[in-house]
Design an enzyme around this catalytic site. Structure first.
Site, PDB file in Angstrom:
ATOM      1  N   ASP A 106       0.851  -1.196   0.000  1.00 57.81           N
ATOM      2  CA  ASP A 106       0.000   0.000   0.000  1.00 57.81           C
ATOM      3  C   ASP A 106       0.881   1.239   0.000  1.00 57.81           C
ATOM      4  O   ASP A 106       1.974   1.228   0.576  1.00 57.81           O
ATOM      5  CB  ASP A 106      -0.915   0.023   1.220  1.00 57.81           C
ATOM      6  CG  ASP A 106      -1.963  -1.088   1.179  1.00 57.81           C
ATOM      7  OD1 ASP A 106      -2.403  -1.435   0.079  1.00 57.81           O
ATOM      8  OD2 ASP A 106      -2.329  -1.598   2.258  1.00 57.81           O
ATOM      9  N   ASP A 147      -7.094  -1.395  -4.521  1.00 56.17           N
ATOM     10  CA  ASP A 147      -8.167  -1.037  -3.594  1.00 56.17           C
ATOM     11  C   ASP A 147      -9.105  -0.003  -4.210  1.00 56.17           C
ATOM     12  O   ASP A 147     -10.323  -0.061  -4.019  1.00 56.17           O
ATOM     13  CB  ASP A 147      -7.583  -0.486  -2.295  1.00 56.17           C
ATOM     14  CG  ASP A 147      -6.767  -1.515  -1.538  1.00 56.17           C
ATOM     15  OD1 ASP A 147      -7.069  -2.716  -1.655  1.00 56.17           O
ATOM     16  OD2 ASP A 147      -5.814  -1.122  -0.832  1.00 56.17           O
TER      17      ASP A 147
END
Length: 210
Positions: free
Chosen positions: A151, A185
């Site tokens: 991330d 995401d």
């Protein structure tokens, strides 16, 4: 939308997702950040659980973190086959373009994170205090199916102490928006948002013959 167009869109989303992750993984140390704007940072973290770092072992406390990780990755693999089957079936049945677009985003995003979970563990060495290398001579930081999701997108738009009268979180230091996420995401969230806000277009009711 044809299967060919859906495949091209999936490949584009996957490429953007994986290129961004590979760049971060091979140029940043874990928890290293780069301020782009005051409200947007590139911040490298690794997620070995579900959304917002929640682990399956946090929900089911009697299983170990390793078992929880394996179960989560295995579930993701089965889920992606289910989503893929739904997408292909919907294309063959000429379902609405809204539904197909949503499924493309969800499938591409889910597949992007599965690639991390399945392959990154043995493909990269760890990023603690160093920039990771691809296929390092000493091996990866873990085994197949035990990789962490990369991330990097962080939007701390506002930070401050909330008034005491705010329920639950009042009187605490609060960051909006605190979660760190990735392109995959974003794709998944986009797909679910399409289904939520354009539900009637995604699932149009067939007119009954009078």
């Amino acid at each position: 939308m044809s299967l060919k167009k859906a495949s091209i869109l999936i490949i584009i989303i996957l490429l953007i997702d994986q290129v961004s992750k590979l760049y971060i993984k091979t140029h940043f140390q874990l928890h290293q950040s780069l301020e782009v704007f005051s409200w947007f940072k590139i911040y490298f973290v690794e997620n070995d659980g579900m959304a917002w770092g929640t682990k399956l072992s946090d929900i089911i406390p009697f299983i170990s973190d390793r078992t929880a990780k394996l179960c989560l990755t295995t579930f993701r693999i089965f889920a992606i086959f289910g989503i893929g089957y739904w997408l292909v079936s919907s294309i063959k049945k000429h379902q609405s373009k809204t539904l197909l677009l949503a499924l493309v985003f969800i499938f591409a995003g889910a597949l992007g994170n599965i690639i991390d979970s399945v392959f990154y563990g043995f493909s990269f060495n760890d990023s603690f205090g160093q920039v990771a290398s691809f296929m390092h001579k000493d091996g990866g930081y873990d085994k197949v199916l035990f990789g962490n999701v990369v991330d990097m997108l962080y939007f701390p738009m506002w930070q401050g102490n909330l008034p005491e009268w705010v329920p639950v979180i009042g009187g605490r230091n609060f960051i909006f928006f605190e979660p760190v996420f990735n392109i995959a995401d974003v794709a998944i969230a986009t797909g679910f948002s399409i289904l939520l806000f354009f539900n009637k277009k995604a699932f149009p009711l067939k007119e009954e013959n009078i």
